[in-house]
Scaffold this active site. Structure first.
Site, PDB file in Angstrom:
ATOM      1  N   LYS A  52      25.098  43.588  42.545  1.00  0.00           N
ATOM      2  CA  LYS A  52      24.800  42.373  41.770  1.00  0.00           C
ATOM      3  C   LYS A  52      23.783  41.513  42.517  1.00  0.00           C
ATOM      4  O   LYS A  52      22.836  40.980  41.915  1.00  0.00           O
ATOM      5  CB  LYS A  52      26.099  41.591  41.491  1.00  0.00           C
ATOM      6  CG  LYS A  52      26.968  42.285  40.447  1.00  0.00           C
ATOM      7  CD  LYS A  52      28.357  41.696  40.280  1.00  0.00           C
ATOM      8  CE  LYS A  52      29.151  42.565  39.307  1.00  0.00           C
ATOM      9  NZ  LYS A  52      30.530  42.101  39.067  1.00  0.00           N
ATOM     10  N   GLN A  96      34.706  38.302  41.682  1.00  0.00           N
ATOM     11  CA  GLN A  96      34.850  39.749  41.501  1.00  0.00           C
ATOM     12  C   GLN A  96      36.338  40.105  41.383  1.00  0.00           C
ATOM     13  O   GLN A  96      37.150  39.704  42.213  1.00  0.00           O
ATOM     14  CB  GLN A  96      34.198  40.474  42.698  1.00  0.00           C
ATOM     15  CG  GLN A  96      34.133  41.981  42.555  1.00  0.00           C
ATOM     16  CD  GLN A  96      33.258  42.450  41.394  1.00  0.00           C
ATOM     17  OE1 GLN A  96      32.261  41.822  41.059  1.00  0.00           O
ATOM     18  NE2 GLN A  96      33.644  43.547  40.771  1.00  0.00           N
ATOM     19  N   ASP A 119      30.338  35.884  33.543  1.00  0.00           N
ATOM     20  CA  ASP A 119      31.120  37.098  33.244  1.00  0.00           C
ATOM     21  C   ASP A 119      31.663  37.070  31.808  1.00  0.00           C
ATOM     22  O   ASP A 119      32.084  38.101  31.288  1.00  0.00           O
ATOM     23  CB  ASP A 119      32.318  37.191  34.196  1.00  0.00           C
ATOM     24  CG  ASP A 119      32.129  38.221  35.297  1.00  0.00           C
ATOM     25  OD1 ASP A 119      31.421  39.214  35.056  1.00  0.00           O
ATOM     26  OD2 ASP A 119      32.713  38.031  36.377  1.00  0.00           O
TER      27      ASP A 119
HETATM   28  N1  GUN Z   1      35.698  44.002  38.132  1.00  0.00           N
HETATM   29  C1  GUN Z   1      35.408  45.069  37.363  1.00  0.00           C
HETATM   30  N2  GUN Z   1      34.459  44.746  36.440  1.00  0.00           N
HETATM   31  C2  GUN Z   1      34.151  43.449  36.648  1.00  0.00           C
HETATM   32  C3  GUN Z   1      33.241  42.560  36.036  1.00  0.00           C
HETATM   33  O1  GUN Z   1      32.523  42.872  35.075  1.00  0.00           O
HETATM   34  N3  GUN Z   1      33.217  41.299  36.560  1.00  0.00           N
HETATM   35  C4  GUN Z   1      33.998  40.911  37.585  1.00  0.00           C
HETATM   36  N4  GUN Z   1      33.917  39.650  38.003  1.00  0.00           N
HETATM   37  N5  GUN Z   1      34.861  41.715  38.176  1.00  0.00           N
HETATM   38  C5  GUN Z   1      34.930  42.982  37.716  1.00  0.00           C
END
Ligand code: GUN
Length: 282
Positions: A52, A96, A119
């Site tokens: 990211k 996350q 998100d």
């Molecule tokens: N864990 C697995 N997929 C995601 C996601 O799209 N965003 C976040 N914040 N955590 C995750």
């Protein structure tokens, strides 16, 4: 043999478009920072966080990460989020997942200001999606729609198709169903308690698999000529990645299929970048 839906290529195309947009926004004096918070040191999460940040650097957005120890208190995390909510230069906040078990995931998600919830997990974002209002949409399902649109499969459109989604998570299955409805598909959600899953899945024109079970879906779950989207990602003992779908078997029967890796995965990050750019734009 099925069309291979190349998520890596399509994600790159989106990131290149966003890179131009970020440069244009900068010229108008508009910029902002994405803050990524990771609690604990789950190796898969560390890879996602690194990817990211790399995507932010590529498109020209600033990013900061907070890597907090596993034993961080919920209160300390909520305090950090509250501080970030108040900083005008912070345009996106992402925690996350998964977070350690001693924390209430729902409480943490709700603490993020909906304006910075890139998100798309907050109740306000999800509610907006339900009633067709503007808001951030969860990145993986949004990426799947974008894949299906941009893959330019011959004579294919989502409208009127029967879409079966296997998995009912808040992050993928539920928002996926809402997005498919928005595209005028007929939608069925299947889950771990669904009876006779192969019979249901073989009715799907579009089969979206988000079960989290490596190699679960074989040819017996797939209708001839279906489009198959594999959301699963698992590391095998030999170190290679695989999805929830047995690719070699299913590609013989499907009209189009996403690979793992290189299918849905890169799209999640591309759509996160899209949400970040939208957050800077307003
Ligand atoms: N864990 C697995 N997929 C995601 C996601 O799209 N965003 C976040 N914040 N955590 C995750």
């Amino acid at each position: 043999m099925a069309y291979l839906i190349d998520g890596k290529r399509i994600a790159q195309e989106i990131k290149d478009e966003l890179k131009d947009k970020v440069a244009a926004l900068k010229a108008q004096g508009k910029s902002g920072t994405l803050v990524v918070i990771q609690v604990g040191s789950d190796p898969a999460s560390s890879v996602y966080v690194r990817n990211k940040k790399a995507a932010c650097a590529y498109i020209g957005i600033d990013s900061i990460s907070h890597e907090l120890p596993e034993d961080t208190t919920e209160e300390a995390l909520l305090t950090l989020i509250s501080e970030l909510n108040q900083k005008p230069e912070v345009k996106g906040i992402l925690v996350q997942l998964p977070i350690p078990k001693h924390m209430d995931e729902n409480k943490v998600i709700c603490a993020i200001s909906p304006e910075k919830d890139v998100d798309g997990f907050s109740p306000k974002s999800v509610g907006a999606l339900v009633i067709g209002q503007k808001g951030f949409v969860s990145c993986t399902p949004a990426g799947i729609i974008e894949l299906l649109v941009r893959a330019k499969l011959p004579d294919f459109s989502i409208e009127g198709k029967h879409c079966v989604i296997v998995g009912r998570s808040n992050i993928v299955g539920k928002p996926m169903a809402l997005l498919m409805l928005r595209e005028n598909a007929t939608v069925t959600i299947a889950h771990s308690k669904t009876k006779n899953l192969p019979a249901l899945c073989t009715q799907a024109d579009i089969l979206i698999v988000a079960m989290g079970k490596p190699g679960f879906i074989g040819a017996e779950y797939v209708k001839e000529g279906a489009v198959v989207i594999d959301v699963g990602i698992h590391r095998k003992e030999d170190g290679k990645l695989c999805g929830d779908v047995r690719f070699r078997e299913v590609e013989q029967k499907a009209f189009a299929i996403t690979p793992v890796p290189g299918g849905v995965g890169p799209m999640t990050i591309a759509m996160l970048m899209k949400n970040c750019v939208e957050s800077i734009e307003v």
